[in-house]
Scaffold this motif. Sequence first.
Motif, PDB file in Angstrom:
ATOM      1  N   LEU A 157       3.840  -1.467  -7.292  1.00 39.01           N
ATOM      2  CA  LEU A 157       4.417  -0.693  -8.382  1.00 39.01           C
ATOM      3  C   LEU A 157       5.055  -1.642  -9.393  1.00 39.01           C
ATOM      4  CD1 LEU A 157       6.185   2.307  -6.584  1.00 39.01           C
ATOM      5  CD2 LEU A 157       4.334   2.465  -8.235  1.00 39.01           C
ATOM      6  N   CYS A 175       0.730   1.533 -10.967  1.00 42.57           N
ATOM      7  CA  CYS A 175       0.477   1.299  -9.555  1.00 42.57           C
ATOM      8  C   CYS A 175      -0.926   0.720  -9.421  1.00 42.57           C
ATOM      9  CB  CYS A 175       0.604   2.596  -8.758  1.00 42.57           C
ATOM     10  SG  CYS A 175       0.325   2.389  -6.979  1.00 42.57           S
ATOM     11  N   SER A 189      -3.080   8.088  -5.499  1.00 45.24           N
ATOM     12  CA  SER A 189      -2.422   9.333  -5.914  1.00 45.24           C
ATOM     13  C   SER A 189      -0.918   9.110  -6.018  1.00 45.24           C
ATOM     14  CB  SER A 189      -2.718  10.464  -4.922  1.00 45.24           C
ATOM     15  OG  SER A 189      -2.230  10.144  -3.628  1.00 45.24           O
ATOM     16  N   TRP A 190      -0.268   9.952  -6.834  1.00 43.47           N
ATOM     17  CA  TRP A 190       1.184   9.926  -7.009  1.00 43.47           C
ATOM     18  C   TRP A 190       1.778  11.188  -6.378  1.00 43.47           C
ATOM     19  CZ3 TRP A 190       3.535   5.855  -9.658  1.00 43.47           C
ATOM     20  CH2 TRP A 190       2.703   5.033 -10.414  1.00 43.47           C
ATOM     21  N   ILE A 193       6.285  13.471  -8.621  1.00 43.72           N
ATOM     22  CA  ILE A 193       6.342  12.992  -9.994  1.00 43.72           C
ATOM     23  C   ILE A 193       7.064  13.991 -10.890  1.00 43.72           C
ATOM     24  CG2 ILE A 193       4.233  11.632  -9.746  1.00 43.72           C
ATOM     25  CD1 ILE A 193       2.707  13.848 -11.128  1.00 43.72           C
ATOM     26  N   ILE A 199      -0.949  10.920 -16.357  1.00 46.04           N
ATOM     27  CA  ILE A 199      -1.474   9.889 -15.459  1.00 46.04           C
ATOM     28  C   ILE A 199      -2.924   9.573 -15.815  1.00 46.04           C
ATOM     29  CG2 ILE A 199      -2.032   9.316 -13.057  1.00 46.04           C
ATOM     30  CD1 ILE A 199       0.248  11.212 -12.241  1.00 46.04           C
ATOM     31  N   SER A 215      -3.511   2.633 -11.856  1.00 42.21           N
ATOM     32  CA  SER A 215      -3.058   3.927 -12.377  1.00 42.21           C
ATOM     33  C   SER A 215      -1.793   3.732 -13.205  1.00 42.21           C
ATOM     34  CB  SER A 215      -2.775   4.897 -11.224  1.00 42.21           C
ATOM     35  OG  SER A 215      -2.433   6.180 -11.730  1.00 42.21           O
ATOM     36  N   MET A 217       1.305   5.769 -15.220  1.00 44.32           N
ATOM     37  CA  MET A 217       2.010   7.044 -15.383  1.00 44.32           C
ATOM     38  C   MET A 217       3.054   6.907 -16.485  1.00 44.32           C
ATOM     39  SD  MET A 217       4.055   9.429 -12.620  1.00 44.32           S
ATOM     40  CE  MET A 217       5.175   8.126 -12.086  1.00 44.32           C
ATOM     41  N   ILE A 230       9.715   8.454  -6.295  1.00 39.81           N
ATOM     42  CA  ILE A 230       8.310   8.586  -6.664  1.00 39.81           C
ATOM     43  C   ILE A 230       7.475   7.730  -5.717  1.00 39.81           C
ATOM     44  CG2 ILE A 230       6.606   8.023  -8.445  1.00 39.81           C
ATOM     45  CD1 ILE A 230       8.654   8.731 -10.531  1.00 39.81           C
ATOM     46  N   SER A 231       6.356   8.273  -5.244  1.00 40.19           N
ATOM     47  CA  SER A 231       5.502   7.545  -4.309  1.00 40.19           C
ATOM     48  C   SER A 231       4.111   7.326  -4.897  1.00 40.19           C
ATOM     49  CB  SER A 231       5.367   8.311  -2.987  1.00 40.19           C
ATOM     50  OG  SER A 231       6.620   8.437  -2.350  1.00 40.19           O
ATOM     51  N   CYS A 232       3.583   6.127  -4.677  1.00 43.17           N
ATOM     52  CA  CYS A 232       2.191   5.826  -5.001  1.00 43.17           C
ATOM     53  C   CYS A 232       1.478   5.588  -3.677  1.00 43.17           C
ATOM     54  CB  CYS A 232       2.087   4.590  -5.891  1.00 43.17           C
ATOM     55  SG  CYS A 232       0.381   4.086  -6.213  1.00 43.17           S
ATOM     56  N   GLU A 247       1.541   3.293   1.244  1.00 42.35           N
ATOM     57  CA  GLU A 247       2.246   3.762   0.061  1.00 42.35           C
ATOM     58  C   GLU A 247       3.447   2.886  -0.267  1.00 42.35           C
ATOM     59  OE1 GLU A 247       3.531   7.778   0.883  1.00 42.35           O
ATOM     60  OE2 GLU A 247       5.517   7.086   1.470  1.00 42.35           O
TER      61      GLU A 247
END
Length: 281
Positions: A157, A175, A189-190, A193, A199, A215, A217, A230-232, A247
């Motif tokens: 990230l 990411c 994927s996120w 968010i 995105i 990716s 965002m 927030i997770s990627c 992740e």
Amino acid sequence: MSVFRFVPFLFFTSKLLDSSSEMPTYNAVLPKNITALSRSCVQIPCKFSVSDFENKLKKADSTFACWLMKTQHFDLDKPDNIVFNGSQKIIRGFSHIEMLGNVSRHECTTVFYDIRKNHSDKYYFRLQMEPNNVFRATFADSPVNIVVSDVPMPPELKPKDLQEVMEGTTVNVSCSAEAPCPKQPPTLSWSNITKSAIITTQLQEKPYKTQSVFSQMTFNASYVDHRKNISCTVTYPRNTSNDTTVETNMMLRVLCKRFEFLQRKLISSSSHLLQSLLALM
């Protein structure tokens, strides 16, 4: 934890005595090391050049590639180290090997499928132009070292440490994750968010033809998103019952404009009050 590591390509030049009196030069552009994910595939970017290649093509009835494992030695009577022979369509030790490049155009990019831990080793590219030994050479000075890992590196990230932002500010977060095999790319994927997030995701070519999934965002910071994680998440397809998912998380810290205004007013009022008290002393 293992890392998908792609190092700068190395450029090697060698000489070979062929059937003519010339000493042709030849070189290859290959990564020195690549880390692959077990039970997935790995793509080896590869280009080569051979002196007077066009004339050699005219003389040759057949031009084909081979891949050798562990040693540069090529012996059809002892072929244990020949994992791919383009002339006989022989694949040894792998479920499938696919030549993506057209060797007549100096291209030798190759995909090794369903790679296993025991496939960790050095691999040598070899080119043959037949008949009459028009050209035969193993590019011995430029092996690619494949290291097979059971666990991929978590996505990266950026920025790594998102500082406090004022609400209403436009924020960009990216990411990325390595894609050792573009034929079976990972999915990104996120989660958790913000509502305003826009995105865009794409497979991106990096220097030296290696690839990654990337990716971006973009969102407007809101105080309701303060301290939101927030997770990627990246999922790698594998020839197993389960794919592999990794992740990386990031916490948002959003400052409320109204709170900041009140805080500044309070500080200002406290300062005036202190000055008045000091004046009375």
